[in-house]
Design an enzyme around this catalytic site. Structure first.
Site, PDB file in Angstrom:
ATOM      1  N   GLY A   1       0.985  -0.975   0.359  1.00 25.91           N
ATOM      2  CA  GLY A   1      -0.206  -0.125   0.083  1.00 25.91           C
ATOM      3  C   GLY A   1       0.761   1.224  -0.107  1.00 25.91           C
ATOM      4  O   GLY A   1       2.251   1.164   0.230  1.00 25.91           O
TER       5      GLY A   1
ATOM      6  N   ASN B   1       0.886   9.233   2.617  1.00 23.85           N
ATOM      7  CA  ASN B   1       1.510  10.253   2.459  1.00 23.85           C
ATOM      8  C   ASN B   1       3.000  10.261   2.464  1.00 23.85           C
ATOM      9  O   ASN B   1       4.149  11.172   2.378  1.00 23.85           O
ATOM     10  CB  ASN B   1       1.085  11.332   3.541  1.00 23.85           C
ATOM     11  CG  ASN B   1      -0.605  11.439   3.911  1.00 23.85           C
ATOM     12  OD1 ASN B   1      -1.551  11.110   2.734  1.00 23.85           O
ATOM     13  ND2 ASN B   1      -0.755  10.686   5.090  1.00 23.85           N
TER      14      ASN B   1
ATOM     15  N   GLY C   1       5.193   8.322   1.578  1.00 24.94           N
ATOM     16  CA  GLY C   1       5.423   6.862   1.094  1.00 24.94           C
ATOM     17  C   GLY C   1       5.465   5.618   1.076  1.00 24.94           C
ATOM     18  O   GLY C   1       3.562   5.428   0.916  1.00 24.94           O
ATOM     19  N   SER C   2       5.856   4.740   0.547  1.00 27.11           N
ATOM     20  CA  SER C   2       5.100   2.791   0.305  1.00 27.11           C
ATOM     21  C   SER C   2       5.306   2.061   1.581  1.00 27.11           C
ATOM     22  O   SER C   2       6.220   2.061   2.190  1.00 27.11           O
ATOM     23  CB  SER C   2       5.667   2.476  -0.918  1.00 27.11           C
ATOM     24  OG  SER C   2       7.235   1.945  -0.468  1.00 27.11           O
ATOM     25  N   VAL C   3       4.129   0.835   1.608  1.00 26.92           N
ATOM     26  CA  VAL C   3       4.891  -0.230   2.483  1.00 26.92           C
ATOM     27  C   VAL C   3       4.715  -1.590   1.954  1.00 26.92           C
ATOM     28  O   VAL C   3       3.804  -1.700   0.556  1.00 26.92           O
ATOM     29  CB  VAL C   3       3.278  -0.111   3.813  1.00 26.92           C
ATOM     30  CG1 VAL C   3       3.321  -1.445   4.376  1.00 26.92           C
ATOM     31  CG2 VAL C   3       2.952   0.977   4.250  1.00 26.92           C
TER      32      VAL C   3
ATOM     33  N   ASP D   1      -7.156   8.877  14.524  1.00 23.67           N
ATOM     34  CA  ASP D   1      -7.124   8.009  12.951  1.00 23.67           C
ATOM     35  C   ASP D   1      -7.958   6.753  12.575  1.00 23.67           C
ATOM     36  O   ASP D   1      -7.732   6.321  11.644  1.00 23.67           O
ATOM     37  CB  ASP D   1      -5.580   8.292  12.130  1.00 23.67           C
ATOM     38  CG  ASP D   1      -6.352   9.066  10.535  1.00 23.67           C
ATOM     39  OD1 ASP D   1      -7.555   8.467  10.629  1.00 23.67           O
ATOM     40  OD2 ASP D   1      -5.585   8.573   9.694  1.00 23.67           O
TER      41      ASP D   1
HETATM   42  P1  ADP Z   1      -1.275   6.436   6.070  1.00 24.92           P
HETATM   43  O1  ADP Z   1      -0.120   7.001   7.503  1.00 24.92           O
HETATM   44  O2  ADP Z   1      -0.429   6.684   5.100  1.00 24.92           O
HETATM   45  O3  ADP Z   1      -2.169   5.948   5.927  1.00 24.92           O
HETATM   46  P2  ADP Z   1      -0.996   3.681   7.272  1.00 24.92           P
HETATM   47  O4  ADP Z   1      -0.506   3.457   8.635  1.00 24.92           O
HETATM   48  O5  ADP Z   1      -2.429   3.382   7.020  1.00 24.92           O
HETATM   49  O6  ADP Z   1      -0.111   4.983   6.699  1.00 24.92           O
HETATM   50  O7  ADP Z   1      -0.339   2.454   5.670  1.00 24.92           O
HETATM   51  C1  ADP Z   1      -0.983   2.984   4.468  1.00 24.92           C
HETATM   52  C2  ADP Z   1      -1.137   1.236   3.502  1.00 24.92           C
HETATM   53  O8  ADP Z   1      -0.101   0.707   3.989  1.00 24.92           O
HETATM   54  C3  ADP Z   1      -2.400   0.549   4.384  1.00 24.92           C
HETATM   55  O9  ADP Z   1      -3.568   1.608   3.746  1.00 24.92           O
HETATM   56  C4  ADP Z   1      -2.129  -0.567   3.823  1.00 24.92           C
HETATM   57  O10 ADP Z   1      -2.630  -1.161   2.493  1.00 24.92           O
HETATM   58  C5  ADP Z   1      -0.606  -0.923   3.549  1.00 24.92           C
HETATM   59  N1  ADP Z   1      -0.358  -1.250   5.240  1.00 24.92           N
HETATM   60  C6  ADP Z   1       0.589  -0.691   6.289  1.00 24.92           C
HETATM   61  N2  ADP Z   1       1.089  -1.151   7.348  1.00 24.92           N
HETATM   62  C7  ADP Z   1       0.352  -2.572   7.089  1.00 24.92           C
HETATM   63  C8  ADP Z   1       0.651  -3.950   7.865  1.00 24.92           C
HETATM   64  N3  ADP Z   1       0.809  -3.890   8.826  1.00 24.92           N
HETATM   65  N4  ADP Z   1       0.112  -4.892   7.193  1.00 24.92           N
HETATM   66  C9  ADP Z   1      -0.304  -5.086   5.476  1.00 24.92           C
HETATM   67  N5  ADP Z   1      -0.290  -4.047   5.191  1.00 24.92           N
HETATM   68  C10 ADP Z   1       0.151  -2.709   5.378  1.00 24.92           C
HETATM   69 MG    MG Z   2      -4.127   4.913   6.914  1.00 23.43          MG
END
Ligand code: ADP
Ligand code: MG
Length: 622
Positions: A345, A348, A350-352, A461
């Protein structure tokens, strides 16, 4: 499943028909005098005993498949209290309407059934041993899984009863009965080979009589043509009160010499680990995302447990092993981390990315948040703040942080929730997800939030996009980017300036006064519930944040999603109570959604045949 009638003053618990009639006699026998008692045959059912024309009338109230209660063939209601209320206004087929509750005389407590007093210990032992859990993880598993495990335990509870002798021969049963004194009514139960049929042996006049107990297609136990029961122990308890065609009432149990402790002591379950899956109804674990488990009922009516949170590796903390805990640090060595190119995913920052983290004894799947603009100090600070918050949290319903890795860039390493965000999962799986599945997940979110509230953290959030799924039956709260620790003395966090805020999820005091408390998170939880019950719908459609704030000020709220249960919409509305002090906290919210979840999670059998079979006077020749 807690007894839904314990709050009713005219509820007596597990008393016999005769005892019920005694109480009604004592109270005067006027027309419409009534009381409620536990049904001894049907799990979760009741009997309504009513007086009319100086006679007693007993009506079984059953728990239906959808969790409602009804006198067989009549109108369903949401609970036993509602059934009584309904018939107090309208006899609708009963002998008369319910006019006067026959309340328990002072000093008379609700009589616990045999299983009521064993239930908790058995569930605890079962969960502890099956999943090898301890501490908080054990407590949470018990709370969340009680309905599924309870039904399973109820159907195997006889194995812990002193009168149950397992698979022994008829001759051995007689030897045991004839050992020592042989009072009339001395009895035991044995299993007939490996089959699902049993035999009751009872002494009468120094002679042993044997009765076959069948397990029929609908999952009921009965001596052929006799009263049918959900479980063997209910059958035995019933025959203790009423001979029901057997030569004599069951009296003294002939104790199984091989049963440790005896006397129904809650000894640890003897079930093999796969019993939950394979023992009762041939259930075998299903692929995680096929979704069929929550919908299907086995022939025995026992809900297949399906995928349980405890079946995953991320239920327990990766550091619950003391050996792993020793080396636990905030910063992780880059050499232990393998990063995949697969992107889970983006946000804001970067990427996960997907990855694997090597621990001392095991390796675990991880999600790695990678910063895009490494140079910006503020972004880095933000991520470190998020990491420090997450480092303090350890709960099965919150995504755990494994640590931070500073290498080619700053990375936040978290346990993996492979199902992704709830708002994306739900629309894709809508057809395979009954309401009870949505309630199950939202109950888990409530448990995670209750933990945060207790630890004095505000999330700020909470939204369906930040609830991640491990699988279809296991949700975790994530994204602590806006979260704050309140500290011991503060009940709220005061934001100095407004930021990029998710206004549609925010309570009025957050928007108007920048005050963030757990009660503000409760408001967001209500909106998250709305998203969940509308299967990923967008709240407030095309309205902009400030328009939503004005909408709320006009005392307007989101409408009830289609097919959302009334109880759940009522809970959302309570989460959106304008005044903070009148809004429930997460202790209340979790308790309410849990009660509702328990009421629909266990689906009792399709008990249609309530007719008493023909009476037998002679034992079956077996
Ligand atoms: P942001 O603060 O940008 O909203 P998030 O922590 O919600 O960031 O993570 C963004 C995206 O990354 C999530 O919507 C999900 O798709 C993926 N992601 C984040 N954490 C995990 C995790 N622990 N396991 C699997 N996917 C994750
Ligand atoms: Mg989020």
């Amino acid at each position: 499943m807690p007894d839904a009638a314990t709050h009713l003053p005219f509820y007596y618990g597990s008393i016999s028909r005769k005892e019920a009639e005694e109480y009604l006699k004592l109270a005067g026998m006027m027309d419409g005098l009534f009381l409620l008692r536990q049904c001894l045959r049907n799990l979760g059912g009741y009997i309504l005993s009513v007086v009319y024309d100086v006679r007693f009338h007993h009506y079984p109230i059953e728990r239906q498949l959808n969790g409602t209660y009804a006198i067989v063939g009549a109108k369903p209601h949401c609970g036993p209290a509602e059934v009584c209320e309904y018939y107090s206004k309208d006899p609708d087929g009963l002998c008369c309407n319910l006019r006067k509750p026959c309340n328990r005389p002072s000093g008379v407590e609700i009589k616990l059934g045999i299983f009521d007093s064993l239930r908790e210990n058995m569930i605890r032992d079962y969960v502890r041993q099956t999943w090898k859990l301890g501490g908080d993880a054990l407590e949470q598993a018990i709370i969340n899984q009680a309905p599924q495990v309870e039904k399973l335990i109820a159907t195997t509870a006889h194995e812990r009863m002193p009168w149950f002798h397992g698979d022994i021969l008829r001759s051995e049963a007689e030897r045991r009965l004839y050992t020592g004194a042989q009072p009339d009514g001395k009895f035991l139960l044995r299993q007939r080979g490996n089959s699902n049929s049993y035999s009751l042996a009872i002494v009468y006049g120094k002679t042993a009589y044997h009765y076959l107990i069948d397990h029929d297609k609908s999952g009921k136990y009965a001596i052929p043509e006799g009263t049918k029961f959900d479980t063997l122990w209910q059958l035995v308890e019933y025959l203790k009160m009423k001979s029901d065609g057997v030569i004599y009432c069951l009296k003294e149990s002939c104790p199984n010499p091989n049963l440790p402790m005896g006397a129904g002591a809650p000894v640890p379950p003897s079930l093999p680990k796969n019993r939950l899956g394979g023992g009762i109804d041939g259930y075998t674990p299903e692929p995680v995302f096929n979704g069929s488990s929550a919908k299907s009922d086995s022939p025995t009516g026992c809900r297949k447990p399906g995928v349980l949170p405890m079946d995953t590796s991320v239920y327990e903390s990766p550091y619950s092993d003391p050996d792993e805990l020793k080396d636990r640090k905030l910063f992780l060595p880059r050499s232990s981390l393998m990063i995949d190119e697969v992107e889970l995913g983006s946000g804001n920052f970067g990427s996960v990315k997907k990855g694997v983290y090597k621990m001392k004894k095991k390796q675990i799947d991880v999600a790695i948040k990678v910063l895009k603009s490494e140079n910006e100090k503020t972004v880095k600070d933000e991520m470190m703040k998020e990491a420090k918050i997450m480092h303090q949290l350890d709960n099965p319903y919150i995504v755990r942080m494994i640590g931070v890795c500073q290498a080619e860039c700053l990375m936040l390493v978290m346990e993996m929730a492979a199902g992704g965000p709830l708002n994306k999962f739900l629309p894709a799986k809508r057809d395979q997800m009954p309401t009870s599945n949505v309630v199950e997940l939202m109950h888990q979110v409530a448990m995670g939030m209750k933990y945060l509230e207790e630890k004095k953290f505000v999330h700020r959030d909470l939204a369906a996009r930040n609830v991640l799924l491990v699988n279809q039956h296991y949700a975790k709260i994530s994204d602590f980017g806006l979260s704050k620790a309140l500290g011991a003395d503060n009940s709220y966090y005061l934001a100095r300036t407004a930021g990029k805020w998710p206004l549609k999820w925010y309570a009025p005091e957050c928007i108007n006064f920048h005050k963030f408390s757990s009660k503000g998170d409760v408001w967001s939880y209500g909106v998250t519930m709305w998203e969940a019950f509308s299967y990923g719908g967008k709240p407030y459609k095309k309205m902009k944040g400030p328009e939503v704030a004005a909408f709320i000020e006009q005392n307007k709220r989101l409408d009830c999603p289609a097919n959302c249960p009334d109880e759940m919409y009522k809970l959302m509305q309570d989460c959106w109570i304008y005044k903070v002090e009148n809004r429930p906290d997460f202790v209340d919210v979790e308790s309410r959604i849990r009660t509702f979840y328990y009421s629909i999670a266990v689906k009792p059998e399709e008990a249609k045949d309530l007719s008493k079979g023909a009476k037998r006077t002679n034992p079956n020749p077996i």
